[in-house]
Write a protein that holds these residues in place. Structure first.
Motif, PDB file in Angstrom:
ATOM      1  N   THR A 105      57.661  57.937  54.156  1.00 52.39           N
ATOM      2  CA  THR A 105      58.250  58.555  55.334  1.00 52.39           C
ATOM      3  C   THR A 105      57.344  58.348  56.544  1.00 52.39           C
ATOM      4  OG1 THR A 105      59.174  60.172  53.841  1.00 52.39           O
ATOM      5  CG2 THR A 105      59.273  60.692  56.160  1.00 52.39           C
ATOM      6  N   TYR A 106      56.052  58.455  56.315  1.00 54.45           N
ATOM      7  CA  TYR A 106      55.122  58.245  57.426  1.00 54.45           C
ATOM      8  C   TYR A 106      55.218  56.800  57.937  1.00 54.45           C
ATOM      9  CZ  TYR A 106      51.185  58.777  60.491  1.00 54.45           C
ATOM     10  OH  TYR A 106      50.423  58.835  61.619  1.00 54.45           O
ATOM     11  N   ARG A 107      55.296  55.889  56.996  1.00 59.44           N
ATOM     12  CA  ARG A 107      55.382  54.481  57.370  1.00 59.44           C
ATOM     13  C   ARG A 107      56.648  54.201  58.190  1.00 59.44           C
ATOM     14  NH1 ARG A 107      55.506  50.267  52.502  1.00 59.44           N
ATOM     15  NH2 ARG A 107      57.433  51.404  52.108  1.00 59.44           N
ATOM     16  N   LEU A 108      57.730  54.881  57.801  1.00 63.27           N
ATOM     17  CA  LEU A 108      58.992  54.719  58.537  1.00 63.27           C
ATOM     18  C   LEU A 108      58.802  55.104  60.003  1.00 63.27           C
ATOM     19  CD1 LEU A 108      62.116  54.210  58.233  1.00 63.27           C
ATOM     20  CD2 LEU A 108      62.329  56.684  58.031  1.00 63.27           C
ATOM     21  N   ALA A 109      58.160  56.259  60.204  1.00 60.90           N
ATOM     22  CA  ALA A 109      57.935  56.724  61.582  1.00 60.90           C
ATOM     23  C   ALA A 109      56.968  55.791  62.305  1.00 60.90           C
ATOM     24  CB  ALA A 109      57.395  58.147  61.561  1.00 60.90           C
ATOM     25  N   GLU A 110      55.979  55.316  61.574  1.00 61.19           N
ATOM     26  CA  GLU A 110      54.943  54.461  62.156  1.00 61.19           C
ATOM     27  C   GLU A 110      55.538  53.146  62.686  1.00 61.19           C
ATOM     28  OE1 GLU A 110      51.891  53.901  59.276  1.00 61.19           O
ATOM     29  OE2 GLU A 110      50.746  52.520  60.532  1.00 61.19           O
ATOM     30  N   CYS A 111      56.483  52.593  61.938  1.00 60.79           N
ATOM     31  CA  CYS A 111      57.046  51.294  62.334  1.00 60.79           C
ATOM     32  C   CYS A 111      58.214  51.437  63.304  1.00 60.79           C
ATOM     33  CB  CYS A 111      57.532  50.528  61.108  1.00 60.79           C
ATOM     34  SG  CYS A 111      56.219  50.121  59.959  1.00 60.79           S
ATOM     35  N   SER A 112      58.624  52.678  63.578  1.00 61.89           N
ATOM     36  CA  SER A 112      59.856  52.865  64.339  1.00 61.89           C
ATOM     37  C   SER A 112      59.753  52.284  65.753  1.00 61.89           C
ATOM     38  CB  SER A 112      60.227  54.339  64.400  1.00 61.89           C
ATOM     39  OG  SER A 112      59.234  55.063  65.103  1.00 61.89           O
ATOM     40  N   ALA A 113      58.584  52.459  66.392  1.00 60.67           N
ATOM     41  CA  ALA A 113      58.453  52.004  67.772  1.00 60.67           C
ATOM     42  C   ALA A 113      58.606  50.484  67.858  1.00 60.67           C
ATOM     43  CB  ALA A 113      57.111  52.430  68.334  1.00 60.67           C
ATOM     44  N   ASN A 114      58.030  49.785  66.873  1.00 60.06           N
ATOM     45  CA  ASN A 114      58.142  48.328  66.834  1.00 60.06           C
ATOM     46  C   ASN A 114      59.577  47.861  66.806  1.00 60.06           C
ATOM     47  OD1 ASN A 114      55.533  47.668  66.878  1.00 60.06           O
ATOM     48  ND2 ASN A 114      55.292  47.428  64.668  1.00 60.06           N
TER      49      ASN A 114
END
Lengths: 210, 640, 248
Positions: B115-124
């Motif tokens: 879930t953290y990774r999902l949020a982390e990559c969202s801006a990209n």
């Protein structure tokens, strides 16, 4: 298609302006019209333009044939029940048919006036110019000729109604504001040309009948 | 035997896990990439973005879809938007906040690291989509615009009118076709995957049927990626496309891939209500409507007045009443359940009394019809086309409908299933949303999996495979797989019974929606299991499929899909039955608080259930992946 | 209500097709057109006949997979509406409805009402994209796009690729489809860098696929489910002429 079409449209204006001289009182018209014709025939520049004009007619025709061929090929099997027409105007779909009427008319038109004038023996008028005026006037004494002429001009009118704005689109005029301007001007142009050309034979015919 | 399984989550603090992983992941040199083949099944956002990205890297990609063009995949229908922690609004958003919202929205039943990774990559992703020419909504000055969505208190949703999914999909579809043009992708449209082929325990190819000719084909590769979406269509009436199915993932499951939390299906609160027996699908109205629309029912269940004639004091804005801080933007599971509660009390509206009102009159008064039309114009038009009603003049009628599968193939942190070399991305896997997905996170997950995660993790796997020759499609494993597929189709055709696949599907769907839908109980689920088994038995002899296998035959396609649904449906019930708690979309009548909210049991059920196929659909093996919360302490989810 | 149907049945692109007649007695006004066909198919299957093959998927007007000629009009009598969103309330009791596939040389018939529209994909593949690889993207807000630009680009980008424009065109031209993509990308700063090469290769591909020329009858926009403007075609012509004449 678009460029040749627009050039031909432009020519229609010049041609009409020339023809409108026919509406002058008979004697004046005869002299002026004949000298105008001579002017056109003699000028090297005008001759050059004339060749461009002939070329345009040929190219326009060839292009039309090519488009029809493409259409037939692209259509594949045709629909058995077809009501697609509701979404467009009849004349926009039948530019080829209208074009054929115009073309046939052109052949007659060329033969009757242009050929006679260029290669035929014509009497001279008071100023020593070939008397094209009389040739025209005599032609329009015939009712069938007037009717033929009017039908052709109506076909031309509808052809222009679609053709002028369509040509602008093909050239790439995409701004909505200019497009609506062209659309309006196109209608005005088509109507003006049609009325202009139809008035002349009617005027001559009824004038002569009187 | 129940096993405890691990997701191979990288070491380190939550915020550094993905960077750590990327730093250590193995690479394949450009020379070797040219020799490696990857099969990607599905061309939605996940599939197309993965296929395009892998092809750009230099792999040889074969891309499959059952539709007639990759652009038709059902991602196209997503309306509202896509979330990203850009904090353009300066309203307190951050990666952590988005992570926490998603985790909480999923009722603490998802994997922290994913879930953290999902949020982390969202801006990209927003950067990527903008670069592709996706026409997101803009402010007048030219900068990106945001709106807010259910379950959050910030505005982090990017959108392209009500057609965000379409625009994002076209972006990745175009990227995919660009690679096809470059010769790096081979496209197989109108091909349906019917089996995964395993050689020495690794996924090395698929069996696919060309739907235009009926031919059964073998395709080999070094790795197989499933991006085949969700299976909400199992309920028959759903917001999904007619062709959406579980067949790819179910057949992978039968080859050994674990199926995780299959019963967690999101029932979307704002769909159009059913109007009759003939209905084949329910149309979704974007959740974004709840930004400006207010949901209510008449206080009196015998109300006969037209909605516009009912005065304020006789209306019950039940979401605003029950959840004052989130109001009409309460998360989907809660909104759907609240609607069901009202409908069950007889307060439903419409001819079948199966809907609630979604009212825009206040927003129209406040902002004017023009602004509302600009925001939701296409949704209002669509509503009018389907119902014949002008929603600018009177409220819409909406009702809950099956929508998104939070469950799916179990995958580890690398998005690899329990079969080595078989990956699952997008809605086809189970990983990021826990027991309930927040609005506008689905497009995000599909894209992030495809563009930003799989290209790393698949490469990490392929680094081992560079010495392996191209797969031999004459290998006995292909032989056997193809035979199985052909036999199954022949059995469907031979049955020559009385009922079409569609009719079976309707029956199955009703059963499932009733007993394994918004509200579940032990009694109901047990009944459902029995009924499904009976239906499955009947399917064997009473199915009617016309035509042959060697031609275009959409009935045969359906027969295969429904057959898989019959088995999956039972697993869903078994899964729902075993989970003796309520969490997110999984609401068991026996486990609720006094106020009627979901009652989680973190002590006994803080795990993902990863079911293993045994050959008998009635006796799967339960494997557990414990959910370890290193950073966050699960709390009682409250939107009051 | 009662409905008579005359439906085009054709085994494959090589065989000859013909209208076959069917009757349905209990059609509800709330059914969508495709649900009416579903009903017919269940009836046919039970009678031991092959069902009518037709394309459909999302059934909410966005995937672009459905599309047939209904009473001689692409997607039926309603303007700017897909077949799946057409409901039987648009017809009257006792009506005879003619159903034919989209026909064009570039859309070979697969079976009955199903056609192969991959020619449209080929046009996009020829250049309908921004050449950006994953990972190359700059920060999204570093490329401002005005509200008007974005809205106007969206209008063109909304195309669902159903092919109704081709089916409605007397020339079987795909100009509206092709121009929508060209115009979408040409209006955005991200996409306009490649406009010249894009427009030439997409237009060439359109010809290669066997679509006809556009003669501006404007029928396409009327039947287009997304009401894509014909001015996009003018835009395409502009970009094409410019690419040919001014820069290559």
């Amino acid at each position: 298609m678009a460029i040749t079409g627009l050039f031909l449209s432009f020519f229609l204006i010049i041609h009409l302006l020339g023809n409108l001289q026919l509406l002058l009182p008979a004697e004046e018209a005869q002299l002026q019209y004949n000298s105008y014709s001579r002017l056109l025939g003699g000028n090297i520049l005008v001759k050059l333009v004339a060749y461009v004009l002939y070329l345009c007619i040929i190219l326009h025709t060839l292009d039309a044939i090519y488009l029809s061929y493409k259409r037939k090929k692209a259509n594949g099997i045709s629909y058995s029940y077809d009501r697609r027409g509701r979404a467009s105007t009849w004349y926009s779909r039948n530019m080829m048919a209208l074009g054929i009427i115009i073309f046939v008319f052109l052949v007659i038109h060329f033969k009757d006036f242009w050929y006679h004038y260029k290669f035929g023996e014509l009497p001279l008028d008071a100023n020593g110019n070939k008397d094209l005026y009389t040739l025209v006037v005599v032609a329009f004494e015939e009712l069938w000729y007037v009717i033929l002429y009017i039908i052709a001009i109506l076909a031309l009118g509808y052809h222009l109604l679609h053709g002028v704005f369509s040509a602008h689109r093909t050239i790439g005029l995409y701004h909505p504001m200019y497009n609506s301007m062209v659309q309006v001007l196109g209608v005005v142009f088509a109507v003006a040309i049609t009325v202009g050309y139809i008035v002349i034979p009617l005027y001559l015919y009824f004038n002569l009948q009187l | 035997m129940t096993k405890t399984i691990k997701a191979s989550i990288p070491e380190g603090p939550l915020a550094e896990k993905w960077s750590n992983y990327k730093a250590k992941a193995r690479l394949v040199s450009p020379n070797n990439r040219k020799r490696l083949e990857v099969i990607v099944v599905g061309t939605g956002l996940a599939g197309a973005s993965a296929a395009a990205s892998l092809a750009e890297m230099g792999y040889n990609v074969k891309s499959f879809c059952f539709q007639d063009s990759p652009r038709r995949a059902h991602s196209v229908a997503a309306q509202g938007g896509v979330n990203a922690a850009k904090n353009y609004k300066n309203d307190g958003d951050s990666i952590y906040r988005m992570f926490y919202d998603t985790l909480k929205g999923g009722d603490f039943r998802s994997r922290e690291a994913n879930t953290y990774r999902l949020a982390e990559c969202s801006a990209n992703l927003i950067d990527q989509a903008v670069a592709q020419g996706v026409p997101f909504g803009r402010e007048y000055g030219g900068y990106l615009r945001n709106r807010s969505f259910g379950g959050v208190q910030v505005s982090r949703t990017f959108y392209a009118r009500g057609q965000t999914g379409q625009q994002l999909l076209l972006g990745s579809y175009q990227a995919l076709l660009r690679q096809q043009h470059a010769g790096k992708v081979k496209l197989y449209a109108r091909h349906e995957m019917l089996d995964v082929v395993l050689i020495e325990g690794r996924a090395r190819g698929i069996i696919a049927r060309n739907l235009d000719t009926g031919e059964v084909e073998r395709h080999g590769a070094h790795s197989v990626v499933l991006a085949t979406g969700g299976f909400g269509k199992i309920y028959y009436l759903s917001t999904l496309a007619m062709g959406c199915n579980a067949s790819a993932i179910w057949r992978a499951h039968k080859k050994g891939a674990y199926m995780a939390n299959p019963s967690w299906t999101q029932i979307h609160p704002t769909s159009l209500p059913q109007s009759g027996e003939h209905q084949s699908k329910l149309t979704l109205m974007s959740e974004s409507l709840r930004n400006d629309g207010r949901i209510w029912v008449p206080k009196d269940k015998n109300e006969t007045r037209l909605p516009v004639d009912i005065p304020e004091e006789d209306r019950d804005y039940y979401l605003e009443r029950k959840y004052p801080s989130f109001g009409n933007l309460a998360p989907r599971d809660i909104s759907s359940r609240a609607a069901k509660e009202q409908i069950d009390q007889g307060k439903g509206v419409g001819p079948l009394k199966n809907a609630v009102y979604l009212d825009f009159s206040r927003a129209i008064k406040e902002y004017g019809q023009e602004v509302i039309a600009e925001r939701y114009g296409n949704l209002f038009t669509m509503y009018k086309k389907i119902t014949g009603i002008d929603a600018y003049k009177e409220p819409m009628k909406i009702s809950p409908a099956a929508h998104f599968s939070m469950g799916g193939l179990w995958v580890d942190y690398e998005l690899m299933t329990s079969i080595p070399g078989l990956f699952a991305i997008g809605e086809a896997n189970f990983s990021d949303h826990g027991a309930n997905r927040l609005g506008a996170n689905s497009l995000l997950q599909a894209c992030v999996d495809g563009y930003f995660i799989l290209p790393y993790t698949l490469q990490n796997y392929l680094a081992d495979q560079i010495r392996i020759e191209n797969t031999d499609i004459n290998h006995p494993a292909f032989e056997e797989s193809e035979k199985q597929v052909r036999t199954q189709m022949q059995n469907f055709l031979k049955a020559k019974g009385q009922k079409t696949a569609e009719e079976f599907h309707k029956e199955l769907g009703r059963e499932l929606y009733d007993k394994c839908g918004l509200l579940r109980s032990k009694e109901g689920l047990e009944k459902a299991v029995g009924n499904i088994r009976k239906l499955r038995e009947e399917y064997k002899f009473n199915l009617l499929v016309p035509g042959t296998a060697g031609e275009v035959n959409s009935e045969l396609e359906k027969a295969g899909r429904v057959s898989d649904y019959m088995e999956l449906a039972e697993l869903m019930c078994i899964d729902a039955l075993h989970r003796e708690e309520s969490c997110g979309a999984h609401f068991r009548a026996e486990y609720q608080t006094e106020e009627g909210e979901a009652k989680r049991d973190d002590e006994n059920f803080c795990y993902s259930a990863a079911w293993e196929w045994t050959g008998n659909p009635s006796s799967p093996i339960l494997n557990k992946e414990p959910l370890v919360f290193e950073t966050v302490t699960p709390t009682v989810r409250s939107y009051k | 209500m009662k409905i008579n149907l005359k439906i085009w049945r054709q085994r494959d692109s090589q065989s000859k097709g013909e209208f076959k007649e069917y009757h349905l007695d209990e059609v509800s006004r709330d059914m969508s057109f495709l649900e009416m066909l579903d009903t017919l198919n269940i009836k046919l299957i039970k009678q031991g006949e092959n069902p009518v093959e037709f394309d459909h998927d999302c059934r909410e007007g966005i995937c672009g997979q459905c599309g047939v000629m209904i009473n001689g009009i692409a997607h039926g009598p309603l303007k700017n509406t897909t077949t799946c969103q057409l409901h039987m309330r648009s017809f009257n009791d006792g009506d005879t409805i003619y159903v034919e596939p989209f026909k064009a040389a570039a859309f070979p018939i697969v079976r009955d009402l199903k056609v192969n529209r991959s020619a449209l994909d080929h046009i996009i593949a020829a250049g309908g994209y921004v050449s950006v690889d994953t990972g190359q993207a700059p920060e999204a807000n570093s490329i401002p796009v005005t509200f008007e630009q974005a809205e106007s680009a969206f209008d063109a980008a909304a195309c669902i690729g159903c092919g109704a424009c081709v089916a409605s065109c007397k020339n079987s031209s795909a100009a509206l489809f092709t121009s929508a993509k060209i115009s979408h990308l040409a209006q955005l700063p991200q996409g306009d860098k490649e406009t010249s090469t894009r427009v030439i290769s997409m237009v060439n591909q359109m010809d290669e696929e066997g679509f006809g020329h556009c003669t501006n009858t404007e029928a396409c926009q009327v039947e287009c489910p997304e009401d894509i403007s014909v001015l996009n075609i003018a835009r395409m012509n502009y970009e094409y002429n410019r690419a040919r004449v001014v820069k290559k």
